[in-house]
Design a protein around this motif. Structure first.
Motif, short mmCIF file in Angstrom:
data_model
loop_
_atom_site.label_atom_id
_atom_site.label_comp_id
_atom_site.label_asym_id
_atom_site.label_seq_id
_atom_site.Cartn_x
_atom_site.Cartn_y
_atom_site.Cartn_z
N TRP A 1 -34.98 -56.52 12.76
CA TRP A 1 -35.65 -56.71 14.05
C TRP A 1 -36.17 -55.37 14.54
O TRP A 1 -35.72 -54.31 14.10
CB TRP A 1 -34.72 -57.34 15.10
N SER B 1 -28.05 -51.73 19.43
CA SER B 1 -27.80 -53.17 19.25
C SER B 1 -29.07 -53.96 19.54
O SER B 1 -29.99 -53.48 20.21
CB SER B 1 -26.68 -53.64 20.18
N ARG B 2 -29.08 -55.17 19.07
CA ARG B 2 -30.23 -56.02 19.32
C ARG B 2 -30.39 -56.24 20.83
O ARG B 2 -29.40 -56.41 21.54
CB ARG B 2 -30.07 -57.36 18.61
N PHE B 3 -31.61 -56.21 21.26
CA PHE B 3 -32.01 -56.38 22.66
C PHE B 3 -31.74 -55.13 23.51
O PHE B 3 -32.00 -55.14 24.71
CB PHE B 3 -31.36 -57.61 23.30
N GLN B 4 -31.21 -54.08 22.91
CA GLN B 4 -31.09 -52.82 23.63
C GLN B 4 -32.40 -52.04 23.51
O GLN B 4 -33.03 -52.02 22.45
CB GLN B 4 -29.95 -51.96 23.08
N THR B 5 -32.78 -51.38 24.60
CA THR B 5 -33.95 -50.50 24.57
C THR B 5 -33.51 -49.08 24.26
O THR B 5 -32.36 -48.70 24.49
CB THR B 5 -34.68 -50.52 25.92
N GLN C 1 -31.52 -48.09 27.54
CA GLN C 1 -30.08 -48.32 27.37
C GLN C 1 -29.45 -47.35 26.39
O GLN C 1 -28.25 -47.06 26.47
CB GLN C 1 -29.85 -49.77 26.94
N PRO D 1 -36.68 -52.59 17.36
CA PRO D 1 -36.14 -52.14 18.66
C PRO D 1 -37.27 -51.80 19.61
O PRO D 1 -38.34 -51.35 19.20
CB PRO D 1 -35.32 -50.91 18.28
N GLU D 2 -37.00 -52.01 20.89
CA GLU D 2 -38.02 -51.77 21.92
C GLU D 2 -37.84 -50.38 22.53
O GLU D 2 -36.74 -49.98 22.91
CB GLU D 2 -37.90 -52.81 23.03
#
Length: 357
Positions: free
Chosen positions: A139, A98-102, A149, A141-142
């Motif tokens: 987007w 998901s967005r903002f998940q590492t 995560q 992902p980090e």
């Protein structure tokens, strides 16, 4: 329409059939796809339903669980890295981040002859994941190697590549949260579970571990069998103090009797023909001098174990000294019911089940 989920489970090599048995008992509608002996891996298919992953995480015989996203054959040459990139790109990996998940990639390579390393696999898979998510979700992902995560599993077994989500997390499931005290030669909880299952233990049995060390076998027995009388016995009071600490944390201390005692005089503590199952992990004695001491202890213990068991009872033991233990057990009057090789860490050992007629 019922959606079938595929899982890859890792376990102690040599215990795959017990894992398969537990899966079929605990996971409704599960089907075993593959459980190759000695591989340390079991592949399972199960219908998607609320709680299926939670049920998987409750299995006592497995180390890790991967929800598979893709599997396909690859080669051993360096050009296979491009094939791995294509497999990841064709998967639905964007649905599990998901967005903002590492995220991070945990890679492994099994077998010889590959022209690439596990680090190469991790690099290629990480790049493919970033490209896929950017292209399909818009987007980037980090990547975070420390406590990500989402952990993606990327494994190569000889000529097969597997991609999935490591739903069991970074820590192996055999590492229990109640284990505050860690015995220097601790048995994995997964092997303790397997030994109890192979011993034919039933709820209500009297179960004794006369060389219990940190108490792993007694702990697993208490968690499995609510109505059993369980005795955890060892010569070393320090080990028993540590075991008791773990029992208290797990809230089973009232169900396990802790005894400072010598396994070579077992009937002094249990009485004769009073025990249904003896399940134990004795010292191994890797160096020659230690080995002779351990063998002497085993010889004396076997006679006591036979006297302590009820007719029809079993002694289950894990040892790297398979031939010697079986030979001396037969001399003592035991019947060999079962023996199998398993991996205990880096050591090849055998689980031996001996019966009293």
């Amino acid at each position: 329409m019922i959606v079938e989920l595929k899982f890859l489970m890792t376990c102690n090599p040599g215990t795959e059939d017990v894992v398969a048995m537990e899966v079929l008992e605990e996971i409704p509608g599960a089907r075993i796809i593959e459980a190759r002996e000695g591989s340390g891996r079991v592949r399972v298919e199960a219908p998607e339903h609320p709680g299926v992953v939670e049920r998987m995480l409750g299995l006592r015989s497995v180390h890790s669980i991967v929800l598979l996203l893709a599997e396909d054959s690859i080669g051993f040459d360096a050009g296979s890295l491009a094939r791995i990139h294509d497999i990841v790109s064709s998967s639905s990996v964007e649905d599990v981040i998901s967005r903002f998940q590492t995220f991070a990639v945990e890679a492994e390579r099994i077998g010889e002859g590959h022209e690439y390393t596990s680090m190469d696999i991790a690099r290629v898979v990480g790049d493919a994941v970033i490209r896929v998510v950017e292209a399909r979700r818009g987007w980037r992902p980090e990547v975070r190697l420390n406590s990500p995560q989402v952990i993606l599993y990327a494994g190569v077994e000889f000529d097969r590549f597997s991609l999935g989500v490591l739903v069991s997390g970074e820590r192996s499931l055999h590492v229990k949260r109640y284990r505050l005290y860690d015995h220097p030669a601790a048995l994995k909880s997964t092997l303790a579970y397997v030994m109890l299952r192979l011993s034919n233990a039933r709820d209500g049995d009297v179960i004794v571990d006369p060389m219990c060390g940190g108490g792993t076998i007694a702990m697993e027995a208490a968690l499995l069998y609510e109505n059993s009388k369980i005795i955890c016995m060892d010569l070393n009071p320090r080990f028993l103090k540590g075991a008791l600490t773990n029992f208290i944390v797990a809230r089973v201390e009232r169900r396990i009797k802790v005894v400072v005692g010598d396994a070579r005089r077992l009937t002094d503590y249990t009485g004769v023909e009073s025990v249904d199952r003896i399940v134990t992990n004795p010292p191994y004695g890797i160096r020659m001098g230690e080995l002779e001491e351990v063998r002497e202890t085993i010889r004396e213990f076997l006679g006591e174990a036979l006297k302590a068991l009820k007719p029809g009872g079993t002694l289950t033991i894990i040892t790297p000294d398979r031939g010697y233990v079986i030979s001396k057990a037969r001399e003592a009057g035991f019947e060999l019911q079962h023996a199998r090789n398993v991996r205990h860490g880096d050591l090849l050992a055998s689980i031996i089940v001996l019966g009293r007629g």
